[in-house]
Enzyme design. Structure first.
Site, PDB file in Angstrom:
ATOM      1  N   LYS A  62       0.862  -1.026  -0.050  1.00  0.00           N
ATOM      2  CA  LYS A  62       0.075   0.022   0.126  1.00  0.00           C
ATOM      3  C   LYS A  62       0.888   1.447   0.141  1.00  0.00           C
ATOM      4  O   LYS A  62       0.596   2.147  -0.643  1.00  0.00           O
ATOM      5  CB  LYS A  62      -0.924   0.085   1.394  1.00  0.00           C
ATOM      6  CG  LYS A  62      -1.882  -1.166   1.708  1.00  0.00           C
ATOM      7  CD  LYS A  62      -2.654  -0.916   2.604  1.00  0.00           C
ATOM      8  CE  LYS A  62      -2.166  -0.731   3.841  1.00  0.00           C
ATOM      9  NZ  LYS A  62      -1.535  -2.033   4.657  1.00  0.00           N
ATOM     10  N   ARG A  95      -8.827   1.412   9.981  1.00  0.00           N
ATOM     11  CA  ARG A  95      -8.364  -0.186  10.235  1.00  0.00           C
ATOM     12  C   ARG A  95      -9.509  -0.732  11.161  1.00  0.00           C
ATOM     13  O   ARG A  95      -9.473  -1.917  11.198  1.00  0.00           O
ATOM     14  CB  ARG A  95      -7.099   0.106  11.063  1.00  0.00           C
ATOM     15  CG  ARG A  95      -5.877  -0.269  10.171  1.00  0.00           C
ATOM     16  CD  ARG A  95      -4.708  -0.459  10.993  1.00  0.00           C
ATOM     17  NE  ARG A  95      -3.553  -1.096  10.738  1.00  0.00           N
ATOM     18  CZ  ARG A  95      -2.499  -0.620  10.140  1.00  0.00           C
ATOM     19  NH1 ARG A  95      -2.592   0.582   9.603  1.00  0.00           N
ATOM     20  NH2 ARG A  95      -1.471  -1.157  10.054  1.00  0.00           N
ATOM     21  N   ARG A 119      12.165  -7.967   5.767  1.00  0.00           N
ATOM     22  CA  ARG A 119      12.236  -6.511   5.275  1.00  0.00           C
ATOM     23  C   ARG A 119      13.150  -5.835   6.149  1.00  0.00           C
ATOM     24  O   ARG A 119      12.905  -5.915   7.449  1.00  0.00           O
ATOM     25  CB  ARG A 119      10.506  -5.957   5.358  1.00  0.00           C
ATOM     26  CG  ARG A 119      10.742  -4.411   5.162  1.00  0.00           C
ATOM     27  CD  ARG A 119       9.461  -3.976   4.913  1.00  0.00           C
ATOM     28  NE  ARG A 119       8.688  -3.725   6.227  1.00  0.00           N
ATOM     29  CZ  ARG A 119       7.367  -3.111   6.067  1.00  0.00           C
ATOM     30  NH1 ARG A 119       6.700  -2.805   4.987  1.00  0.00           N
ATOM     31  NH2 ARG A 119       6.396  -3.285   7.142  1.00  0.00           N
ATOM     32  N   ARG A 162      12.297  -3.506  11.827  1.00  0.00           N
ATOM     33  CA  ARG A 162      11.222  -2.783  12.608  1.00  0.00           C
ATOM     34  C   ARG A 162      10.809  -4.038  13.588  1.00  0.00           C
ATOM     35  O   ARG A 162      10.542  -5.208  13.233  1.00  0.00           O
ATOM     36  CB  ARG A 162      10.028  -2.505  11.668  1.00  0.00           C
ATOM     37  CG  ARG A 162      10.098  -1.099  11.024  1.00  0.00           C
ATOM     38  CD  ARG A 162       9.116  -0.829  10.114  1.00  0.00           C
ATOM     39  NE  ARG A 162       7.500  -1.053  10.468  1.00  0.00           N
ATOM     40  CZ  ARG A 162       6.639  -0.889   9.778  1.00  0.00           C
ATOM     41  NH1 ARG A 162       6.786  -0.270   8.710  1.00  0.00           N
ATOM     42  NH2 ARG A 162       5.553  -1.205  10.157  1.00  0.00           N
TER      43      ARG A 162
HETATM   44  P1  AMP Z   1       1.514   0.195   9.611  1.00  0.00           P
HETATM   45  O1  AMP Z   1       2.748   0.644   9.410  1.00  0.00           O
HETATM   46  O2  AMP Z   1       0.543   0.844   8.900  1.00  0.00           O
HETATM   47  O3  AMP Z   1       1.594  -1.340   9.471  1.00  0.00           O
HETATM   48  O4  AMP Z   1       1.211   0.530  11.193  1.00  0.00           O
HETATM   49  C1  AMP Z   1       2.146   0.137  12.095  1.00  0.00           C
HETATM   50  C2  AMP Z   1       1.256  -0.092  13.367  1.00  0.00           C
HETATM   51  O5  AMP Z   1       0.880   1.243  13.572  1.00  0.00           O
HETATM   52  C3  AMP Z   1       0.404  -0.840  13.531  1.00  0.00           C
HETATM   53  O6  AMP Z   1       0.631  -2.281  13.595  1.00  0.00           O
HETATM   54  C4  AMP Z   1      -0.809  -0.378  14.699  1.00  0.00           C
HETATM   55  O7  AMP Z   1      -0.174  -0.758  15.883  1.00  0.00           O
HETATM   56  C5  AMP Z   1      -0.720   1.307  14.359  1.00  0.00           C
HETATM   57  N1  AMP Z   1      -1.607   1.929  13.637  1.00  0.00           N
HETATM   58  C6  AMP Z   1      -1.272   2.310  12.174  1.00  0.00           C
HETATM   59  N2  AMP Z   1      -2.430   2.723  11.710  1.00  0.00           N
HETATM   60  C7  AMP Z   1      -3.333   2.480  12.558  1.00  0.00           C
HETATM   61  C8  AMP Z   1      -4.706   2.655  12.504  1.00  0.00           C
HETATM   62  N3  AMP Z   1      -5.246   3.301  11.586  1.00  0.00           N
HETATM   63  N4  AMP Z   1      -5.380   2.290  13.488  1.00  0.00           N
HETATM   64  C9  AMP Z   1      -4.911   1.730  14.617  1.00  0.00           C
HETATM   65  N5  AMP Z   1      -3.655   1.513  14.728  1.00  0.00           N
HETATM   66  C10 AMP Z   1      -2.733   1.863  13.591  1.00  0.00           C
END
Ligand code: AMP
Length: 233
Positions: free
Chosen positions: A32, A107, A144, A177
Site C-alpha cells: 500500500k 483499520r 524487510r 522494525r
Molecule cells: P503500519 O505501518 O500501517 O503497519 O502501522 C504500524 C502500526 O501502527 C500498526 O501495527 C498499529 O499498531 C499502528 N497503526 C497504524 N495505523 C493505525 C490505525 N489506523 N489504527 C490503529 N492502529 C494503527
C-alpha cells in the site's frame, strides 16, 4: 473505454470542488505504501500514512508516541480516538486542501464511520484494496529491513543492500522494525483479519471499492491504479 473508479453519476467532474480522499486498504506488507507514494506523484496530493506518523511520534518520544508504542510493539491497533485526533490534525493542514491519500487507515469500522462522517459530503471518497496471501506477506515482512535515516526499504533476499546492514542511498544503518518480527507479523495478520477485513466489506457495500491483485509487479499494480484516475483532482 478507460476503466475509471468514478461511478457514472459522479464521473462528469470528480471535481475541482470535491477534493479526493483515496483510501489504500489491504493487509500489512501488501505494498500500500509503495503504491500510495506512486499515486501521490501522479495526483499531486499528499500520502498520509498513520503508521509513519506514529513511528515519528515514537522516535520523538511524544505523549502520543509513548502511548502508541505499547500497542505497536505487540502488533495491536492503537485506540481509535488517538488515531482519529492525530489524523484529523494532519488533514487540516494546507497541503491537504485538494485531497489526500490515506495509507493504513481506516483499520476499524469505527474509524471508517468517523471518516465518512467527516468527509463524505465535501470529498470524493475511493477505496483501493491491495490483495495478497498471508504466506506472501509473512515472507515479505520478516525479510524487510529499513534505513533508520532515510526510510529506504530493502528485502534481505530480493532487494538486499550492496553492503550488509548499510543503506545504499545515505549510508544509514538498516534495522528490522520491531513489528516485522515473525511472531508480531503473525499477530498483525490476525488483527487484520479480525478488525480490518470488515472495513473492506464496508466500502464494498457503498460501491466505493476497487480490488487490486498485489502478487504482480509494482509496475503492473501502479498502472492499474493510475487508470482509475484519468484526470488530476
Ligand atoms: P503500519 O505501518 O500501517 O503497519 O502501522 C504500524 C502500526 O501502527 C500498526 O501495527 C498499529 O499498531 C499502528 N497503526 C497504524 N495505523 C493505525 C490505525 N489506523 N489504527 C490503529 N492502529 C494503527
Amino acid at each position: 473505454m478507460e476503466s475509471s473508479f468514478f461511478p457514472d453519476s459522479q464521473a462528469e467532474e470528480a471535481s475541482p470542488s470535491k477534493p479526493l480522499v483515496v483510501i489504500m486498504l489491504g493487509p500489512p506488507g501488501a505494498g500500500k505504501g509503495t503504491q500510495a507514494t506512486l499515486l501521490q506523484q501522479k495526483l499531486g496530493i499528499p500520502h498520509i500514512s498513520t503508521g509513519d506518523i506514529l513511528r515519528e511520534h515514537v522516535r520523538s518520544e511524544t505523549d502520543l508516541g509513548k502511548k502508541a508504542k505499547t500497542f505497536m510493539d505487540k502488533g495491536q491497533l492503537v485506540p481509535d480516538h488517538l488515531i482519529l485526533d492525530m489524523l484529523f490534525d494532519r488533514v487540516a493542514q494546507k497541503d491537504c486542501i485538494s485531497g489526500f491519500i490515506l495509507d493504513g487507515v481506516p483499520r476499524t469500522i469505527a474509524q471508517a464511520e468517523a471518516l465518512e462522517a467527516k468527509f463524505c459530503k465535501s470529498n470524493k471518497m475511493l477505496a483501493i484494496n491491495h490483495q495478497l496471501s498471508d504466506e506472501e506477506i509473512l515472507s515479505r515482512l520478516t525479510n524487510r529491513i529499513v534505513c533508520e535515516k532515510c526510510g529506504t526499504i530493502y528485502h534481505l533476499i530480493y532487494s538486499p543492500s550492496k553492503e550488509k546492514g548499510i543503506c545504499d542511498r545515505c549510508r544509514g544503518n538498516l534495522y528490522q522494525r520491531e513489528d516485522d518480527k515473525k511472531e508480531v507479523v503473525i499477530r498483525r495478520l490476525q488483527v487484520y483479519h479480525q478488525q480490518t477485513a470488515p472495513v473492506i466489506a464496508y466500502y464494498l457495500k457503498r460501491h466505493l471499492l476497487h480490488q487490486v491483485d498485489c502478487s504482480r509487479s509494482k509496475e503492473q499494480i501502479s498502472a492499474e491504479i493510475a487508470a482509475l484516475f484519468p484526470k488530476k483532482p
